[in-house]
Design an enzyme around this catalytic site. Structure first.
Site, PDB file in Angstrom:
ATOM      1  N   SER A  63       0.696  -1.038  -0.287  1.00 59.52           N
ATOM      2  CA  SER A  63       0.351  -0.093  -0.112  1.00 59.52           C
ATOM      3  C   SER A  63       0.613   0.846  -0.032  1.00 59.52           C
ATOM      4  CB  SER A  63      -0.859  -0.429   1.457  1.00 59.52           C
ATOM      5  OG  SER A  63      -1.870  -0.960   0.787  1.00 59.52           O
ATOM      6  N   LYS A  66       0.513   3.390  -2.974  1.00 64.19           N
ATOM      7  CA  LYS A  66      -0.693   4.527  -2.668  1.00 64.19           C
ATOM      8  C   LYS A  66      -0.260   6.168  -3.021  1.00 64.19           C
ATOM      9  CE  LYS A  66      -4.415   0.391  -1.370  1.00 64.19           C
ATOM     10  NZ  LYS A  66      -3.824  -0.539  -0.342  1.00 64.19           N
ATOM     11  N   TYR A 188      -3.607  -1.825 -10.669  1.00 62.10           N
ATOM     12  CA  TYR A 188      -3.619  -2.125  -8.976  1.00 62.10           C
ATOM     13  C   TYR A 188      -2.562  -2.816  -8.141  1.00 62.10           C
ATOM     14  CZ  TYR A 188      -4.675  -2.158  -4.345  1.00 62.10           C
ATOM     15  OH  TYR A 188      -4.582  -2.690  -2.900  1.00 62.10           O
ATOM     16  N   TYR A 239      -4.474   3.639   8.442  1.00 62.69           N
ATOM     17  CA  TYR A 239      -6.161   2.939   7.943  1.00 62.69           C
ATOM     18  C   TYR A 239      -6.856   3.243   9.877  1.00 62.69           C
ATOM     19  CZ  TYR A 239      -3.446   1.077   4.663  1.00 62.69           C
ATOM     20  OH  TYR A 239      -3.366   1.292   3.451  1.00 62.69           O
ATOM     21  N   VAL A 257       0.984  -3.766   3.742  1.00 59.59           N
ATOM     22  CA  VAL A 257       0.876  -5.316   4.316  1.00 59.59           C
ATOM     23  C   VAL A 257       2.042  -5.862   4.112  1.00 59.59           C
ATOM     24  CG1 VAL A 257      -1.115  -5.164   4.529  1.00 59.59           C
ATOM     25  CG2 VAL A 257      -0.243  -6.005   3.038  1.00 59.59           C
TER      26      VAL A 257
HETATM   27  O1  DON Z   1      -4.819  -4.955  -1.769  1.00 60.56           O
HETATM   28  C1  DON Z   1      -4.264  -4.938  -1.068  1.00 60.56           C
HETATM   29  O2  DON Z   1      -4.841  -6.328   0.454  1.00 60.56           O
HETATM   30  C2  DON Z   1      -2.590  -5.126  -0.752  1.00 60.56           C
HETATM   31  N1  DON Z   1      -1.963  -5.481  -2.052  1.00 60.56           N
HETATM   32  C3  DON Z   1      -2.244  -4.065  -0.170  1.00 60.56           C
HETATM   33  C4  DON Z   1      -3.317  -3.396   1.586  1.00 60.56           C
HETATM   34  C5  DON Z   1      -1.770  -3.037   2.335  1.00 60.56           C
HETATM   35  O3  DON Z   1      -0.657  -2.957   1.506  1.00 60.56           O
HETATM   36  C6  DON Z   1      -2.684  -2.367   3.225  1.00 60.56           C
HETATM   37  N2  DON Z   1      -2.092  -2.379   4.202  1.00 60.56           N
HETATM   38  N3  DON Z   1      -2.142  -1.524   5.288  1.00 60.56           N
END
Ligand code: DON
Length: 303
Positions: A63, A66, A188, A239, A257
């Protein structure tokens, strides 16, 4: 300030916590990462870079991408994106379907998965190829031309992206997606699978500490948009732990993540930290502790 000494002190203080939390399980290629890794890097606004531990070891930025997608949308005059996505903290998990339905297809903020899907859709319309555009930006800001997408992670996530696909279809059902769902999901997923080290990330995030100015002195963002991006990171970047994060760290930050966190000390530096074990919100457990310690040791927070 002796930056190297600061980083050494931080590492020493968080050593008992290295390995805490649980490595992300829902993207199988991430579940095998060694939880005991830890790295931290600091890139000052005027060009110094320092690091400690595994600071040059590449990991999946997830993420954190983003931040760069949104920066590029704003750079290319995409202010219209704010009609399609909000900028309020969510208080909900980053992949919540329930909240998106309640918000009638307008994601609460651009750092939720749903919000990032809208931002990526906008970037598809503006550039045709968001992954290329983000990679170009990252390579230019870091000087590292080897930054790339990890195809194994991208494939692994693509096979398990049912929830993101559900979010994208729900957004499309509210007429808030311009390009085909599959195109947006592929972009994405590739962006999340970019691999960088803390060294790269701190360098790449430096424009946020420089009021939008890039490495070569040109502007990526207006001063105003740089402020807005930092403000959105502060309120929405971690978050449903954004309140706890602000309380403990007091800096704009974005987590992923893969266990990375990018934090910004306006006017001074960008700091990147990596510890793959996550807390229940999906933020790096050791990373949060390290940034908490960093602002305590330096006295550098925005408050
Ligand atoms: O789309 C997803 O769920 C993961 N590729 C990225 C989510 C993420 O990194 C949220 N972070 N804390």
């Amino acid at each position: 300030m002796d930056y190297q000494e600061v980083l050494d002190t931080v590492r020493e203080k968080v050593t008992p916590l290295i390995g805490c939390g649980r490595v992300a399980q829902y993207i199988p290629a991430l579940a095998t990462v060694d939880a005991s890794r830890f790295g931290m890097a600091l890139a000052t606004a005027d060009g110094e870079v320092h690091g400690v531990g595994d600071w040059q070891h590449p990991f999946s930025i997830q993420s954190l991408s983003k931040v760069f997608s949104l920066a590029l949308v704003l750079d290319r005059g995409g202010d219209q994106v704010w009609r399609r996505v909000g900028r309020e903290p969510s208080g909900s998990p980053f992949n919540s379907l329930h909240q998106l339905e309640r918000d009638r297809g307008i994601p609460r903020n651009p750092f939720l998965n749903a919000g990032a899907l809208v931002v990526v859709d906008h970037l598809v319309s503006l550039t045709g190829d968001p992954t290329r555009a983000v990679l170009d930006l990252l390579r230019a800001e870091t000087g590292n031309v080897d930054i790339k997408v990890d195809d194994d992670v991208a494939k692994s996530e693509a096979h398990h992206r049912h929830r993101n696909a559900a979010l994208a279809h729900l957004i499309a059902s509210y007429d808030n997606l311009t390009n085909p769902v599959e195109v947006v999901l592929d972009q994405y997923t590739a962006l999340c699978a970019i691999v960088m080290s803390c060294d790269d990330l701190a360098r790449a995030g430096r424009f946020l500490a420089r009021h939008g100015r890039r490495r070569d002195g040109t502007r990526l963002l207006s001063r105003s948009n740089a402020k807005r991006l930092n403000a959105t990171m502060l309120t929405c970047g971690t978050y449903d732990s954004a309140g706890e994060f602000a309380y403990r760290v007091g800096l704009p930050a974005k987590s992923g993540v893969g266990g990375g966190i990018l934090a910004v000390v306006p006017n001074r530096c960008a700091v990147a930290v990596w510890g793959p074990g996550l807390d229940k919100s999906g933020n790096s457990c050791a990373g949060l502790a390290a940034l908490d310690t960093f602002t305590t040791v330096t006295g550098w927070s925005v408050f």
